[in-house]
Design a protein around this motif. Structure first.
Motif, PDB file in Angstrom:
ATOM      1  N   ALA A  52      13.500  17.891  -5.470  1.00 22.04           N
ATOM      2  CA  ALA A  52      12.624  17.064  -4.644  1.00 22.04           C
ATOM      3  C   ALA A  52      11.711  17.930  -3.784  1.00 22.04           C
ATOM      4  CB  ALA A  52      13.452  16.143  -3.767  1.00 22.04           C
ATOM      5  N   ALA A  53      12.164  19.104  -3.379  1.00 19.23           N
ATOM      6  CA  ALA A  53      11.355  19.996  -2.552  1.00 19.23           C
ATOM      7  C   ALA A  53      10.120  20.479  -3.307  1.00 19.23           C
ATOM      8  CB  ALA A  53      12.189  21.178  -2.090  1.00 19.23           C
ATOM      9  N   GLU A  54      10.193  20.585  -4.622  1.00 17.84           N
ATOM     10  CA  GLU A  54       9.035  21.006  -5.404  1.00 17.84           C
ATOM     11  C   GLU A  54       7.898  20.006  -5.279  1.00 17.84           C
ATOM     12  OE1 GLU A  54      10.196  21.562  -9.443  1.00 17.84           O
ATOM     13  OE2 GLU A  54      11.872  22.866  -8.915  1.00 17.84           O
ATOM     14  N   PHE A  55       8.218  18.720  -5.222  1.00 15.15           N
ATOM     15  CA  PHE A  55       7.185  17.697  -5.154  1.00 15.15           C
ATOM     16  C   PHE A  55       6.640  17.508  -3.755  1.00 15.15           C
ATOM     17  CE2 PHE A  55       9.623  16.563  -8.957  1.00 15.15           C
ATOM     18  CZ  PHE A  55       8.580  16.534  -9.875  1.00 15.15           C
ATOM     19  N   LYS A  56       7.370  17.893  -2.741  1.00 14.33           N
ATOM     20  CA  LYS A  56       6.889  17.748  -1.371  1.00 14.33           C
ATOM     21  C   LYS A  56       5.777  18.741  -1.053  1.00 14.33           C
ATOM     22  CE  LYS A  56      11.000  15.809   0.718  1.00 14.33           C
ATOM     23  NZ  LYS A  56      12.052  15.964   1.710  1.00 14.33           N
ATOM     24  N   SER A  57       5.690  19.817  -1.808  1.00 20.30           N
ATOM     25  CA  SER A  57       4.687  20.824  -1.522  1.00 20.30           C
ATOM     26  C   SER A  57       3.301  20.427  -2.031  1.00 20.30           C
ATOM     27  CB  SER A  57       5.092  22.161  -2.150  1.00 20.30           C
ATOM     28  OG  SER A  57       5.135  22.041  -3.563  1.00 20.30           O
ATOM     29  N   VAL A  58       3.204  19.328  -2.769  1.00 19.07           N
ATOM     30  CA  VAL A  58       1.914  18.869  -3.284  1.00 19.07           C
ATOM     31  C   VAL A  58       1.094  18.303  -2.132  1.00 19.07           C
ATOM     32  CG1 VAL A  58       0.807  17.251  -4.857  1.00 19.07           C
ATOM     33  CG2 VAL A  58       2.927  18.370  -5.518  1.00 19.07           C
ATOM     34  N   GLU A  59      -0.185  18.659  -2.085  1.00 23.76           N
ATOM     35  CA  GLU A  59      -1.053  18.197  -1.003  1.00 23.76           C
ATOM     36  C   GLU A  59      -1.355  16.713  -1.149  1.00 23.76           C
ATOM     37  OE1 GLU A  59      -4.655  20.390  -1.047  1.00 23.76           O
ATOM     38  OE2 GLU A  59      -3.673  22.322  -0.997  1.00 23.76           O
ATOM     39  N   GLN A  60      -1.568  16.065  -0.007  1.00 31.32           N
ATOM     40  CA  GLN A  60      -1.994  14.679  -0.016  1.00 31.32           C
ATOM     41  C   GLN A  60      -3.505  14.648  -0.263  1.00 31.32           C
ATOM     42  OE1 GLN A  60      -0.090  11.955   0.183  1.00 31.32           O
ATOM     43  NE2 GLN A  60       1.697  13.286   0.203  1.00 31.32           N
ATOM     44  N   PRO A  61      -3.994  13.679  -1.030  1.00 31.39           N
ATOM     45  CA  PRO A  61      -5.430  13.622  -1.290  1.00 31.39           C
ATOM     46  C   PRO A  61      -6.212  13.334  -0.010  1.00 31.39           C
ATOM     47  CG  PRO A  61      -4.336  11.690  -2.172  1.00 31.39           C
ATOM     48  CD  PRO A  61      -3.271  12.616  -1.691  1.00 31.39           C
ATOM     49  N   SER A  62      -7.438  13.834   0.044  1.00 32.78           N
ATOM     50  CA  SER A  62      -8.264  13.639   1.226  1.00 32.78           C
ATOM     51  C   SER A  62      -8.742  12.193   1.297  1.00 32.78           C
ATOM     52  CB  SER A  62      -9.469  14.580   1.185  1.00 32.78           C
ATOM     53  OG  SER A  62     -10.315  14.233   0.104  1.00 32.78           O
ATOM     54  N   GLY A  63      -9.255  11.809   2.453  1.00 33.05           N
ATOM     55  CA  GLY A  63      -9.712  10.435   2.663  1.00 33.05           C
ATOM     56  C   GLY A  63     -10.848  10.053   1.726  1.00 33.05           C
ATOM     57  N   MET A  64     -11.781  10.981   1.505  1.00 30.71           N
ATOM     58  CA  MET A  64     -12.918  10.684   0.643  1.00 30.71           C
ATOM     59  C   MET A  64     -12.462  10.481  -0.799  1.00 30.71           C
ATOM     60  SD  MET A  64     -16.027  10.106   0.348  1.00 30.71           S
ATOM     61  CE  MET A  64     -17.326  10.824   1.267  1.00 30.71           C
ATOM     62  N   ARG A  65     -11.500  11.259  -1.225  1.00 28.74           N
ATOM     63  CA  ARG A  65     -10.999  11.131  -2.591  1.00 28.74           C
ATOM     64  C   ARG A  65     -10.299   9.792  -2.796  1.00 28.74           C
ATOM     65  NH1 ARG A  65      -7.107  15.600  -5.524  1.00 28.74           N
ATOM     66  NH2 ARG A  65      -7.001  14.572  -7.512  1.00 28.74           N
ATOM     67  N   VAL A  66      -9.554   9.352  -1.794  1.00 27.40           N
ATOM     68  CA  VAL A  66      -8.864   8.068  -1.871  1.00 27.40           C
ATOM     69  C   VAL A  66      -9.879   6.930  -1.896  1.00 27.40           C
ATOM     70  CG1 VAL A  66      -7.317   6.504  -0.621  1.00 27.40           C
ATOM     71  CG2 VAL A  66      -6.775   8.930  -0.789  1.00 27.40           C
ATOM     72  N   ARG A  67     -10.890   6.991  -1.042  1.00 22.28           N
ATOM     73  CA  ARG A  67     -11.909   5.937  -1.012  1.00 22.28           C
ATOM     74  C   ARG A  67     -12.668   5.870  -2.319  1.00 22.28           C
ATOM     75  NH1 ARG A  67     -15.224   7.022   4.228  1.00 22.28           N
ATOM     76  NH2 ARG A  67     -16.651   5.618   3.163  1.00 22.28           N
ATOM     77  N   LEU A  68     -12.992   7.026  -2.895  1.00 17.11           N
ATOM     78  CA  LEU A  68     -13.690   7.037  -4.172  1.00 17.11           C
ATOM     79  C   LEU A  68     -12.815   6.432  -5.265  1.00 17.11           C
ATOM     80  CD1 LEU A  68     -16.063   7.876  -5.971  1.00 17.11           C
ATOM     81  CD2 LEU A  68     -14.963  10.092  -6.235  1.00 17.11           C
ATOM     82  N   GLY A  69     -11.540   6.760  -5.257  1.00 15.15           N
ATOM     83  CA  GLY A  69     -10.624   6.216  -6.251  1.00 15.15           C
ATOM     84  C   GLY A  69     -10.515   4.705  -6.170  1.00 15.15           C
ATOM     85  N   TRP A  70     -10.381   4.169  -4.956  1.00 12.05           N
ATOM     86  CA  TRP A  70     -10.280   2.716  -4.810  1.00 12.05           C
ATOM     87  C   TRP A  70     -11.591   2.035  -5.159  1.00 12.05           C
ATOM     88  CZ3 TRP A  70      -6.169   0.143  -5.221  1.00 12.05           C
ATOM     89  CH2 TRP A  70      -4.956   0.644  -4.771  1.00 12.05           C
ATOM     90  N   THR A  71     -12.715   2.698  -4.892  1.00  7.81           N
ATOM     91  CA  THR A  71     -14.009   2.130  -5.280  1.00  7.81           C
ATOM     92  C   THR A  71     -14.103   2.033  -6.794  1.00  7.81           C
ATOM     93  OG1 THR A  71     -15.031   3.053  -3.301  1.00  7.81           O
ATOM     94  CG2 THR A  71     -16.502   2.411  -5.087  1.00  7.81           C
ATOM     95  N   LEU A  72     -13.646   3.058  -7.500  1.00 10.56           N
ATOM     96  CA  LEU A  72     -13.670   3.012  -8.960  1.00 10.56           C
ATOM     97  C   LEU A  72     -12.746   1.932  -9.498  1.00 10.56           C
ATOM     98  CD1 LEU A  72     -13.750   6.823  -9.778  1.00 10.56           C
ATOM     99  CD2 LEU A  72     -15.603   5.170 -10.048  1.00 10.56           C
TER     100      LEU A  72
END
Length: 60
Positions: free
Chosen positions: A21-41
């Motif tokens: 589980a520790a391996e997956f915690k090191s993954v960065e959270q997506p930035s706000g702009m990336r999330v907004r673009l994804g939801w727009t798509l």
């Protein structure tokens, strides 16, 4: 199969879980702009997938 052997396998897996589980915690959270673009798509894709509704016809 010996019941103790079955329990041993589960105990070993339980001790390994926090490390995997520790391996997956090191993954960065997506930035706000990336999330907004994804939801727009997603929103645009849903609008394209659903057929347009026609206005009701008025009869006189």
């Amino acid at each position: 199969m010996i019941p103790e052997a079955h329990l041993y396998v589960h105990q070993q897996r339980t001790t390994e879980l926090p490390y995997s589980a520790a391996e997956f915690k090191s993954v960065e959270q997506p930035s706000g702009m990336r999330v907004r673009l994804g939801w727009t798509l997603v929103h645009v894709g849903l609008r394209l997938a659903v057929p347009a509704r026609t206005a009701p016809a008025f009869s006189s």
